[in-house]
Scaffold this motif. Structure first.
Motif, PDB file in Angstrom:
ATOM      1  N   GLY A   1      -3.479  -2.969  -2.234  1.00  0.00           N
ATOM      2  CA  GLY A   1      -3.957  -2.762  -1.353  1.00  0.00           C
ATOM      3  C   GLY A   1      -5.126  -3.180  -1.180  1.00  0.00           C
ATOM      4  O   GLY A   1      -5.801  -3.399  -0.236  1.00  0.00           O
TER       5      GLY A   1
ATOM      6  N   ARG B   1       3.896  -8.095   6.774  1.00  0.00           N
ATOM      7  CA  ARG B   1       3.435  -7.783   4.495  1.00  0.00           C
ATOM      8  C   ARG B   1       4.242  -6.453   4.338  1.00  0.00           C
ATOM      9  O   ARG B   1       5.003  -7.121   3.291  1.00  0.00           O
ATOM     10  CB  ARG B   1       1.766  -8.720   3.904  1.00  0.00           C
ATOM     11  CG  ARG B   1       1.244  -9.648   4.790  1.00  0.00           C
ATOM     12  CD  ARG B   1       0.407  -9.878   3.872  1.00  0.00           C
ATOM     13  NE  ARG B   1      -0.497  -9.415   4.737  1.00  0.00           N
ATOM     14  CZ  ARG B   1      -1.481 -10.262   5.874  1.00  0.00           C
ATOM     15  NH1 ARG B   1      -0.543 -11.292   6.773  1.00  0.00           N
ATOM     16  NH2 ARG B   1      -2.496 -10.658   6.628  1.00  0.00           N
TER      17      ARG B   1
ATOM     18  N   VAL C   1      -5.198   3.148   1.813  1.00  0.00           N
ATOM     19  CA  VAL C   1      -5.889   1.468   1.866  1.00  0.00           C
ATOM     20  C   VAL C   1      -4.905   0.563   2.571  1.00  0.00           C
ATOM     21  O   VAL C   1      -3.491   0.301   2.250  1.00  0.00           O
ATOM     22  CB  VAL C   1      -6.386   1.223   0.223  1.00  0.00           C
ATOM     23  CG1 VAL C   1      -6.643   0.024   0.251  1.00  0.00           C
ATOM     24  CG2 VAL C   1      -6.532   2.765  -0.255  1.00  0.00           C
ATOM     25  N   LYS C   2      -4.774  -0.157   3.627  1.00  0.00           N
ATOM     26  CA  LYS C   2      -4.984  -0.761   4.272  1.00  0.00           C
ATOM     27  C   LYS C   2      -5.174  -1.993   4.629  1.00  0.00           C
ATOM     28  O   LYS C   2      -6.198  -1.565   5.130  1.00  0.00           O
ATOM     29  CB  LYS C   2      -3.828   0.176   5.441  1.00  0.00           C
ATOM     30  CG  LYS C   2      -2.459  -0.763   6.069  1.00  0.00           C
ATOM     31  CD  LYS C   2      -1.763   0.487   6.804  1.00  0.00           C
ATOM     32  CE  LYS C   2      -0.475  -0.731   7.086  1.00  0.00           C
ATOM     33  NZ  LYS C   2       0.412   0.266   8.548  1.00  0.00           N
ATOM     34  N   LYS C   3      -5.369  -3.449   5.052  1.00  0.00           N
ATOM     35  CA  LYS C   3      -5.086  -4.422   5.724  1.00  0.00           C
ATOM     36  C   LYS C   3      -4.234  -5.453   6.193  1.00  0.00           C
ATOM     37  O   LYS C   3      -3.095  -5.237   5.510  1.00  0.00           O
ATOM     38  CB  LYS C   3      -6.395  -5.609   4.865  1.00  0.00           C
ATOM     39  CG  LYS C   3      -7.267  -4.979   4.195  1.00  0.00           C
ATOM     40  CD  LYS C   3      -7.428  -6.413   3.425  1.00  0.00           C
ATOM     41  CE  LYS C   3      -9.057  -5.420   2.134  1.00  0.00           C
ATOM     42  NZ  LYS C   3      -9.635  -5.887   1.437  1.00  0.00           N
TER      43      LYS C   3
ATOM     44  N   GLN D   1      -2.007 -11.113  -0.184  1.00  0.00           N
ATOM     45  CA  GLN D   1      -0.866  -9.818  -0.415  1.00  0.00           C
ATOM     46  C   GLN D   1       0.117 -10.974   0.144  1.00  0.00           C
ATOM     47  O   GLN D   1       1.442 -10.179   0.338  1.00  0.00           O
ATOM     48  CB  GLN D   1      -1.379  -8.923   0.774  1.00  0.00           C
ATOM     49  CG  GLN D   1      -2.312  -7.679   0.401  1.00  0.00           C
ATOM     50  CD  GLN D   1      -2.700  -6.249   1.335  1.00  0.00           C
ATOM     51  OE1 GLN D   1      -1.834  -6.320   2.585  1.00  0.00           O
ATOM     52  NE2 GLN D   1      -3.535  -5.788   1.272  1.00  0.00           N
TER      53      GLN D   1
ATOM     54  N   LEU E   1      -6.282  -6.558  -2.534  1.00  0.00           N
ATOM     55  CA  LEU E   1      -5.749  -8.348  -2.203  1.00  0.00           C
ATOM     56  C   LEU E   1      -6.031  -7.836  -0.948  1.00  0.00           C
ATOM     57  O   LEU E   1      -5.926  -7.451  -0.126  1.00  0.00           O
ATOM     58  CB  LEU E   1      -4.707  -8.387  -2.443  1.00  0.00           C
ATOM     59  CG  LEU E   1      -3.594  -7.643  -3.948  1.00  0.00           C
ATOM     60  CD1 LEU E   1      -2.474  -8.802  -3.905  1.00  0.00           C
ATOM     61  CD2 LEU E   1      -4.823  -8.198  -5.728  1.00  0.00           C
ATOM     62  N   SER E   2      -7.119  -9.624  -1.089  1.00  0.00           N
ATOM     63  CA  SER E   2      -7.206  -9.740   0.844  1.00  0.00           C
ATOM     64  C   SER E   2      -6.198  -9.947   1.671  1.00  0.00           C
ATOM     65  O   SER E   2      -4.073 -10.460   0.599  1.00  0.00           O
ATOM     66  CB  SER E   2      -8.281 -11.518   0.116  1.00  0.00           C
ATOM     67  OG  SER E   2      -6.471 -12.508  -0.231  1.00  0.00           O
TER      68      SER E   2
END
Lengths: 239, 305
Positions: free
Chosen positions: A137, A86, B302-304, A144, A139-140
């Motif tokens: 950052g 992403r 911040v990182k997912k 994303q 968001l789920s």
């Protein structure tokens, strides 16, 4: 729209792509399926200029050669790349991410058109509108992914490259993502999708290629590939 | 010890801190885009101070007349243009080759040596002496509460102008397309280039802004400290300490770090000894490096996935 001929890419001594040729016709959704490390991401990164192929050609609309162009120039010629993982800009808001997506076209189209495009993305992905002032950052994963696709659409691309949009998402969310891809196809957007989830990808695509160890092994109409015993064998239960 | 005296001390501390903050703010801008910074930032400040010395000398008749505001803005503009112009040279000579080879040592040494060259050139072009620079507000203290509280107008100017400069850049970073591109390059270069952003140009731009800000800092500080060729080195080092205390990655952090350093210097100088004024700041620096190496405001991204 996008024609790739005999593409070779190496990382040092590792030959990641060994003579890949494929064709993405105007208005079609073409998918490249293959397992981890088969060369899918390498393929997309070479198209968008993040990697330099050692050999081969990538032609846009039959006349523009993309090999040798810097990534920002490839984007400006109309190829949008929605990268693996992403890669939204986490500290910026959803709206800012979308505005950045229009970086290459803003000068030509102007503010008003860009606002329209943002609204357009919001109609495709209503969740993004609800979260437009939130940092990306927060968001789920699924949101994303929607943002990454929306951001890529903001440049009004001639070809949209999608790198594994299902990665790390829950099955319900994957359903949602693929539903949106089908909608984008309805709108006539030309797409090249690379995916590990073979049957999901073939389910929305017009045409498919199977890549293994940097080579195209099988290709054909997506509906035919779905029933191809070789694909079934390799991807039993894959999606 | 009166309350007003404490207030005065803190005010001076804030003024000093704002100068550190201004330089450190520049460190933060280039570090975020390129993971490199200009260790000669202090010498850019020195050049800005001499630019204002020259402009005021050339345009204000009489040795004692105060320069008008238009002259002051001209000084800021001149310093900013010189800073931004030299930043292009610095970026091409010292930073770009280092980014290509990925060597950290080379940009550190190259920027330091460019600073030394700048200092020597300044000694040649201007003077080896400390020279006074006049402020448009003059140097006579403003008295409040029947003279119990006196404020130095030059310090007041540093606080206000440095604050405005940083605030203006923050607005620019948030609202304009180019500013958003700077932030995007700072968080993900590959993704930024996929947006059509020319990443090397944005990095050069960040150096121009950073050096222009430092040079404007010179215009602000010169009336207080005089302009001298050697004024930059120590300021640059202390501003670096300030940015490590606050967190190099955080724009707010470097400002807070600067203020902490500035106030601790003033308070130590008054209550302990001027000889020890730099000690608490550097002790704090060591503690921060041991306990929280990312700085007070350093943040894990911040990182997912």
């Amino acid at each position: 729209m996008l024609e790739i001929k005999d593409l070779h890419v190496s990382y040092g001594l590792v030959r990641a792509l060994q003579g890949v040729s494929l064709n993405v016709p105007d208005g079609k959704l073409v998918c490249v399926i293959g397992s981890n490390g088969a060369g899918k991401t390498t393929l997309l990164r070479s198209i968008s200029g993040l990697l330099k192929p050692s050999q081969g050609s990538i032609q846009l609309a039959g006349k523009e050669e993309l090999v040798g162009r810097k990534p920002h120039m490839v984007t400006r010629s109309g190829v949008a790349h929605c990268p693996e993982g992403r890669r939204v800009f986490p500290e910026q808001t959803v709206t800012d991410n979308l505005i950045l997506g229009a970086f290459s076209t803003m000068k030509k189209t102007g503010q008003a058109e860009m606002r329209k495009d943002i609204q357009n993305v919001f109609t495709i992905f209503p969740r993004l509108q609800e979260r437009r002032e939130q940092q990306a950052g927060t968001l789920s994963g699924g949101e994303q992914q929607m943002l990454a696709i929306g951001r890529a659409l903001m440049s009004r691309p001639r070809v949209l490259l999608l790198d594994e949009p299902s990665m790390g998402l829950a099955p319900v969310i994957i359903d949602e993502v693929f539903k949106r891809l089908a909608e984008l196809k309805e709108r006539g957007i030309t797409m090249l999708l690379v995916e590990q989830l073979a049957f999901r990808a073939l389910g929305v695509a017009d045409y498919g290629y199977v890549i293994e160890n940097g080579k195209i092994m099988i290709e054909g109409e997506a509906s035919k590939l779905m029933n191809d015993p070789r694909v079934k064998e390799a991807y039993l239960g894959g999606g | 010890m009166q309350f007003t005296e404490l207030l005065q001390l803190l005010f001076s501390g804030v003024a000093l801190g704002m100068i550190y903050a201004l330089i450190a703010f520049g460190y933060n801008i280039t570090f975020s885009t390129s993971r490199t910074l200009n260790f000669s930032q202090g010498d850019f400040l020195m050049l800005g101070a001499f630019v204002s010395y020259s402009i005021i000398g050339a345009m204000v008749a009489g040795k004692r007349a105060l320069p008008g505001w238009h002259i002051f803005f001209l000084c800021l503009l001149g310093a900013a243009i010189l800073g931004a112009g030299l930043a292009i040279v610095l970026q091409q000579v010292a930073i770009k080759p280092a980014l290509k080879t990925g060597s950290d040592v080379s940009w550190i040494l190259a920027t330091i040596s460019l600073g030394i060259i700048a200092k020597n050139v300044a000694e040649r072009v201007w003077t080896t002496d400390d020279v006074p620079v006049r402020s448009p507000l003059g140097a006579n203290a403003w008295q409040f509460f029947d003279g119990k509280l006196s404020i130095d107008p030059r310090e007041f100017m540093i606080i206000v102008a440095a604050g405005l400069i940083m605030f203006a850049f923050e607005i620019f970073r948030r609202k304009s397309m180019l500013g958003k591109a700077v932030t995007a390059v700072a968080s993900d270069k590959d993704a930024a280039s996929l947006m059509g952003i020319n990443v090397p140009v944005v990095i050069t731009f960040s150096f121009m802004v950073s050096c222009a800000i430092a040079a404007m800092g010179g215009v602000l500080v010169a009336p207080l400290t005089f302009a001298s060729a050697s004024m930059g080195a120590l300021l640059g080092v202390k501003a670096y300490a300030a940015s490590v205390i606050g967190g190099l990655q955080s724009g707010l952090g470097v400002v807070v770090g600067g203020l902490i350093l500035g106030m601790s210097e003033q308070l130590t100088a008054r209550f302990i000894s001027t000889g020890y004024k730099d000690t608490p700041g550097f002790i704090l620096l060591i503690i921060i490096l041991l306990v929280k190496p990312d700085g007070l405001f350093g943040k894990a991204a911040v990182k997912k996935v």
